[in-house]
Enzyme design. Sequence first.
Site, short mmCIF file in Angstrom:
data_model
loop_
_atom_site.label_atom_id
_atom_site.label_comp_id
_atom_site.label_asym_id
_atom_site.label_seq_id
_atom_site.Cartn_x
_atom_site.Cartn_y
_atom_site.Cartn_z
N ARG A 102 6.70 32.53 46.36
CA ARG A 102 7.43 31.84 47.40
C ARG A 102 6.88 30.42 47.56
O ARG A 102 5.67 30.22 47.66
CB ARG A 102 7.25 32.58 48.72
CG ARG A 102 8.48 32.62 49.59
CD ARG A 102 8.31 33.68 50.65
NE ARG A 102 7.23 33.35 51.55
CZ ARG A 102 7.43 32.82 52.76
NH1 ARG A 102 8.63 32.59 53.19
NH2 ARG A 102 6.41 32.53 53.53
N THR A 106 9.50 25.50 51.31
CA THR A 106 10.94 25.77 51.45
C THR A 106 11.21 27.26 51.72
O THR A 106 12.32 27.62 52.09
CB THR A 106 11.68 25.41 50.16
OG1 THR A 106 11.15 26.24 49.11
CG2 THR A 106 11.50 23.95 49.79
N ASP A 198 -1.73 43.35 54.83
CA ASP A 198 -1.23 43.05 53.48
C ASP A 198 -1.29 44.32 52.64
O ASP A 198 -2.38 44.83 52.35
CB ASP A 198 -2.08 41.94 52.85
CG ASP A 198 -1.51 41.50 51.51
OD1 ASP A 198 -1.41 42.34 50.59
OD2 ASP A 198 -1.13 40.33 51.38
N ASP A 201 -3.37 44.13 49.40
CA ASP A 201 -4.81 44.09 49.67
C ASP A 201 -5.33 45.46 50.09
O ASP A 201 -6.41 45.89 49.67
CB ASP A 201 -5.12 43.08 50.79
CG ASP A 201 -5.03 41.64 50.32
OD1 ASP A 201 -4.89 41.42 49.09
OD2 ASP A 201 -5.07 40.74 51.17
N1 URA Z 1 3.63 41.53 53.03
C1 URA Z 1 2.65 42.36 53.44
O1 URA Z 1 1.92 42.92 52.63
N2 URA Z 1 2.50 42.53 54.78
C2 URA Z 1 3.28 41.92 55.70
O2 URA Z 1 3.10 42.15 56.90
C3 URA Z 1 4.31 41.06 55.24
C4 URA Z 1 4.46 40.89 53.90
#
Ligand code: URA
Length: 206
Positions: A102, A106, A198, A201
Site C-alpha cells: 500500500r 495515496t 497485527d 506479527d
Molecule cells: N492488519 C492487521 O494485521 N491488523 C489490523 O488491525 C489491520 C490490518
Amino acid sequence: MGLHVIDHPLVAHYLTRLRDRDTAPDEFREASDKIITLLLYEATRDLRTRAFRVNTPLEETEGRAVTDSVVAVPILRAGLGLMAPVLELLPEVTVGYIGLERDERTAIASRYYVKLPPDIRGKVAMILDPMLATGGTAIKAVEILKEYGPQSVRLVCVVAAPEGIQALQQAHPNVDIFAAARDRQLNAAKYIMPGLGDYGDRLFGT
Ligand code: URA
C-alpha cells in the site's frame, strides 16, 4: 451474497484466544487453524456436488462428491498462515499467491507479486486474508482475480472492519465475505478496533 459473520461458540472461543495479547505465537497459530477450519465450513457450504452410488460394507447407497474446483489465494504475508486448514479440508485445491503493498500517501494497493494457477476460469476463487481493514487490499485482489474469469470470488477473513466491508461491497457487490467478527472501527493507524493487533506479527512472532 453478502457478509457472513459466523455466530458459533467455538468461533467465539478461538477468536478470544486470538484477541488476547498474552496468547503466544504457537497458541495463536493453533487457534488460527481452528477458527479457519470453522469458517471454511461455512465458506464451502454452496459448493456443488454430484451424486453417485457407493457400496458400504452392507449395501449400496447414494454418495456425493464435490465437483466445484477451488483455487485458494492467500494474500502475502498473513494469508499464508491460513493455508494449513485449507489444504487439509480441500486437498485438491490449487493455490495462487498475491502480494500487494500500500502506498502510505495515496492508500492505493499495488501488486508486487502475483503467481496464479493457469486454469482459474470457472473455478471458485477463495481469497484468504485475515484482517479486512480498509478493504484496499481485498478490492485489488478481487480485481486481479476477476481478470481470469473465476466462477465466483469469496473472501475468508477473521476480523472485518465496517469500513472495509462497505468498501469491498461497494466495489465488488458479488463477493461473499466470511468472517468470525465484524469489529467496531479502524483507528487512525488503520488497525481494526478492538481487533487483535497485527495478524502476521502474532502468527509469525515478528
Ligand atoms: N492488519 C492487521 O494485521 N491488523 C489490523 O488491525 C489491520 C490490518
